[in-house]
Enzyme design. Structure first.
Site, short mmCIF file in Angstrom:
data_model
loop_
_atom_site.label_atom_id
_atom_site.label_comp_id
_atom_site.label_asym_id
_atom_site.label_seq_id
_atom_site.Cartn_x
_atom_site.Cartn_y
_atom_site.Cartn_z
N GLY A 98 37.18 41.53 47.17
CA GLY A 98 37.56 40.22 46.65
C GLY A 98 37.04 40.00 45.25
N PHE A 143 32.71 33.85 40.94
CA PHE A 143 31.46 34.29 40.35
C PHE A 143 31.42 35.78 40.07
CE2 PHE A 143 30.36 30.61 42.99
CZ PHE A 143 30.07 29.74 41.96
N GLY A 144 32.36 36.52 40.58
CA GLY A 144 32.33 37.95 40.32
C GLY A 144 32.97 38.73 41.44
N THR A 145 32.90 40.03 41.29
CA THR A 145 33.58 40.92 42.21
C THR A 145 32.77 41.09 43.49
OG1 THR A 145 34.14 42.06 40.20
CG2 THR A 145 34.79 43.11 42.24
N VAL A 146 33.46 41.21 44.62
CA VAL A 146 32.77 41.43 45.90
C VAL A 146 33.15 42.81 46.44
CG1 VAL A 146 32.30 40.50 48.18
CG2 VAL A 146 33.00 38.97 46.34
N ASP A 166 30.82 23.70 45.49
CA ASP A 166 32.08 24.43 45.36
C ASP A 166 32.68 24.68 46.74
OD1 ASP A 166 34.11 25.63 43.98
OD2 ASP A 166 33.07 27.53 43.67
#
Ligand SMILES: *[C@@H]1O[C@H](CO)[C@@H](O)[C@H](O)[C@H]1NC(C)=O
Ligand SMILES: *[C@@H]1O[C@H](CO)[C@@H](O)[C@H](O)[C@H]1NC(C)=O
Ligand SMILES: *[C@@H]1O[C@H](CO)[C@@H](O)[C@H](O)[C@H]1NC(C)=O
Ligand SMILES: *[C@@H]1O[C@H](CO)[C@@H](O)[C@H](O)[C@H]1NC(C)=O
Length: 587
Positions: free
Chosen positions: A309, A313-316, A425
């Site tokens: 994903g 906030f960034g890549t998982v 969020d």
């Protein structure tokens, strides 16, 4: 003109995408930064339409997805669109973004040359253009970017020599030009000498002591002419890109699509997780049996295949350990470079929290450029995917169960943690599901953590707007009550099966909350429910709608606390037939 009236309300009060709004506000001028980005939008397209959704009628580009502004000056300081299958060249107008600090366009299908005008963006600190199809030389004007710290242009088709001017970049700490078609001598005077062989590999005609390649004795290294090399298709495109013009843009798009289909992405190219020297692993809860070096070894082996994903906030990534345990690794990059001590202290607080309805933070890895956060992996994916992407349907009991679980998770953050935590969020992509479709709240506290203390910029992206309380959009100040509002929107999303900013609401001039209020005024609120949802119980539906209405009240004082929400859910929504509810979980 009832319709127009409604649309006006939509435009001024809620920042939602709407064709009608677009037509009506066309004569408002956009800021110069916005204009520069519109040039980008006119030549770059993306498969998921992300750039197409940038609205030319906005006064500034600050709410556009992928764009971050300074809160005070409204100038663009970051452009970040990675993994969006962007196709197109970079327009020279980007050079007008003289406050731009971060340019992240890696992992796309961009082509054409790197514009020399980029040398005008003198605030640039980080440039990531790796894994694209850029051709042509590295502009020597990049040597003017005196603030530049990170430059990664690896895995492209760049030609010519490495400009000597790059050696003047005094702040440069990370640099990578690997896997291109660069030629000539690696500049040996200047600061490029500090970088290791790994930063230059995969350029077969590059030479120098650094890569153990003797340079031929002639003066061939200064030319910046391209070497061709069987890349005619792409060179043709880069040549036409400079000519510009609407027809050519269309033609290029055609060529781009063609090339994209034909070439695809080279999946074997590894992804730049740089754990690097000096990395350390900090584990919480003390219950994981791994040595730091085992984890680091695993991290270094991650590549694109492991991506599950790309959050705000960034890549998982998915991380499989030898013993069968699975974790999710979130790689977050903070704007303005630094992670300070404050950041680590906050992480420790988040790591100390453990609850059945929260996604546990197990630990983190410090690396020079990013923080890698280790979370429990949840096989059910996100609620967002379950509702909007997958074919399978969530039945009524599952939906209620997810709402109750998420409410308990948020209530724990608000009332039982010390210090209390405002999530900031809450949205369906931040509610994850385990194998039994039990909800777990994730990413709590991260929004605050990534806020820039000086400018209060958070990395919350435009996709979140549908969930934000009106007073939060105005003041930017998060409270427990702004979370409660988002939770109300979440309930409606689960009931309706539609995103809060679904076009069917927008067409009518509403968002989901406005639509519910309209249905209530017409005395038919039950119509908001997803028609394909099986087993709807009207009694608990009415109770849920009443709770959601209270949560999403425009006045913060009228919203209940999350504790109260849990009480209401347990007494009014779950009690009608508790035995049924428990029976249904035994399948
Ligand atoms: C970049 O700066 C130069 C010199 O100041 C100027 O001539 C040029 O037009 C600028 N380019 C852009 C795209 O702003
Ligand atoms: C930028 O770099 C180019 C080539 O390296 C140089 O000719 C030009 O004068 C520089 N511009 C500024 C504004 O420093
Ligand atoms: C530079 O990029 C290449 C390809 O992406 C990678 O293999 C190499 O390890 C990188 N070098 C450094 C120092 O990160
Ligand atoms: C290379 O160029 C330098 C100056 O540009 C010149 O002094 C030198 O003689 C040249 N060497 C050869 C082998 O042509």
């Amino acid at each position: 003109m009832m319709g127009i009236c409604l649309m006006k309300r939509c435009c001024s009060r809620l920042l939602f995408l709407s064709l009608f709004c677009a037509l009506m506000n066309q004569n408002e001028a956009i800021s110069p930064d916005g204009e520069a980005l519109m040039s980008f939008r006119s030549v770059v397209s993306s498969a998921d339409g992300v750039v197409g959704k940038w609205r030319p009628e906005d006064p500034d580009p600050c709410n556009w997805k992928g764009v971050t502004c300074d809160a005070k000056t409204k100038r663009v300081i970051a452009l970040s669109l990675t993994h969006h299958k962007l196709i197109g060249p970079l327009p020279p107008e980007l050079g007008k973004l003289d406050q731009l600090r971060i340019l992240m366009l890696h992992n796309n299908n961009l082509y054409g040359s790197i514009p020399t005008a980029l040398g005008n963006c003198t605030s640039l600190e980080e440039i990531y253009l790796h894994n694209n199809f850029f051709t042509g030389p590295i502009p020597s004007e990049m040597g003017n970017l005196s603030m530049l710290k990170n430059l990664d242009i690896s895995n492209n088709d760049l030609t010519g020599a490495i400009p000597v001017s790059l050696g003047q970049l005094e702040k440069l700490t990370s640099f990578n030009v690997s896997n291109n078609f660069l030629v000539g001598k690696i500049p040996s005077d200047g600061l490029l000498a500090q970088f290791s062989k790994d930063c230059f590999i995969g350029n077969f005609k590059l030479c120098g002591k650094k890569i153990d390649m003797e340079c031929p004795d002639e003066n061939s290294s200064t030319g910046s002419r391209s070497t061709g090399g069987g890349k005619t298709g792409k060179l043709l495109i880069s040549a036409s890109a400079t000519v510009g013009g609407l027809l050519l843009v269309a033609l290029m798009c055609f060529w781009g699509c063609f090339l994209y289909k034909k070439l695809g992405r080279d999946e074997s190219k590894s992804l730049a997780i740089e754990v690097g020297g000096g990395a350390s692993i900090v584990m919480f809860h003390g219950d994981l049996p791994y040595a730091s070096k085992d984890i680091i070894k695993k991290l270094e082996a991650l590549n694109e295949e492991h991506i599950i994903g790309c959050g705000g906030f960034g890549t998982v990534y998915k991380l499989d350990m030898e013993d069968g345990n699975v974790f999710a690794l979130k790689r977050i990059v903070k704007l303005n470079g630094g992670f300070d001590r404050f950041f680590e202290r906050e992480l420790e607080i988040l790591g100390s929290i453990k609850h059945r309805y929260l996604v546990n933070l197990r630990g983190y890895c410090n690396s020079p450029t990013s923080k890698l956060l280790l979370y429990d992996y949840l096989p059910g994916g996100s609620l967002d995917q379950a509702l909007h992407e997958r074919g399978e349907q969530l039945d009524w009991d599952s939906r209620v169960n997810i709402i109750v679980g998420a409410a308990k998770g948020v209530a724990y953050l608000h009332h039982d943690c010390s210090p209390r935590i405002i999530h900031r969020d809450i949205k369906s992509s931040n509610i994850l599901l385990d194998g039994n479709l039990e909800a777990r709240v994730s990413d709590f506290g991260l929004a605050k953590l990534l806020e820039d203390e000086e400018s209060h910029i958070t990395t919350i992206v435009a996709g979140t707007f549908g969930y934000l309380a009106p007073e939060y959009m105005q003041s930017g100040r998060a409270t427990e009550k702004t979370d409660v509002y988002s939770f109300g929107v979440l309930i409606l999303e689960v009931l309706s099966g539609k995103l809060p900013t679904d076009t069917s609401y927008i067409e009518k001039g509403y968002n989901v909350v406005g639509w519910l209020n309209f249905l209530i005024s017409e005395n038919r609120p039950r119509e908001i429910v997803d028609r394909s949802c099986e087993g709807v119980e009207t009694e608990s539906l009415d109770a849920l709608l009443s709770i959601a209405t209270k949560c999403a009240s425009s006045s913060p004082d009228e919203r209940p606390t999350m504790h109260r929400v849990v009480q209401l859910l347990e007494s009014q929504v779950m009690s009608p037939c508790p035995s049924d509810f428990y029976d249904s979980s035994s399948d």
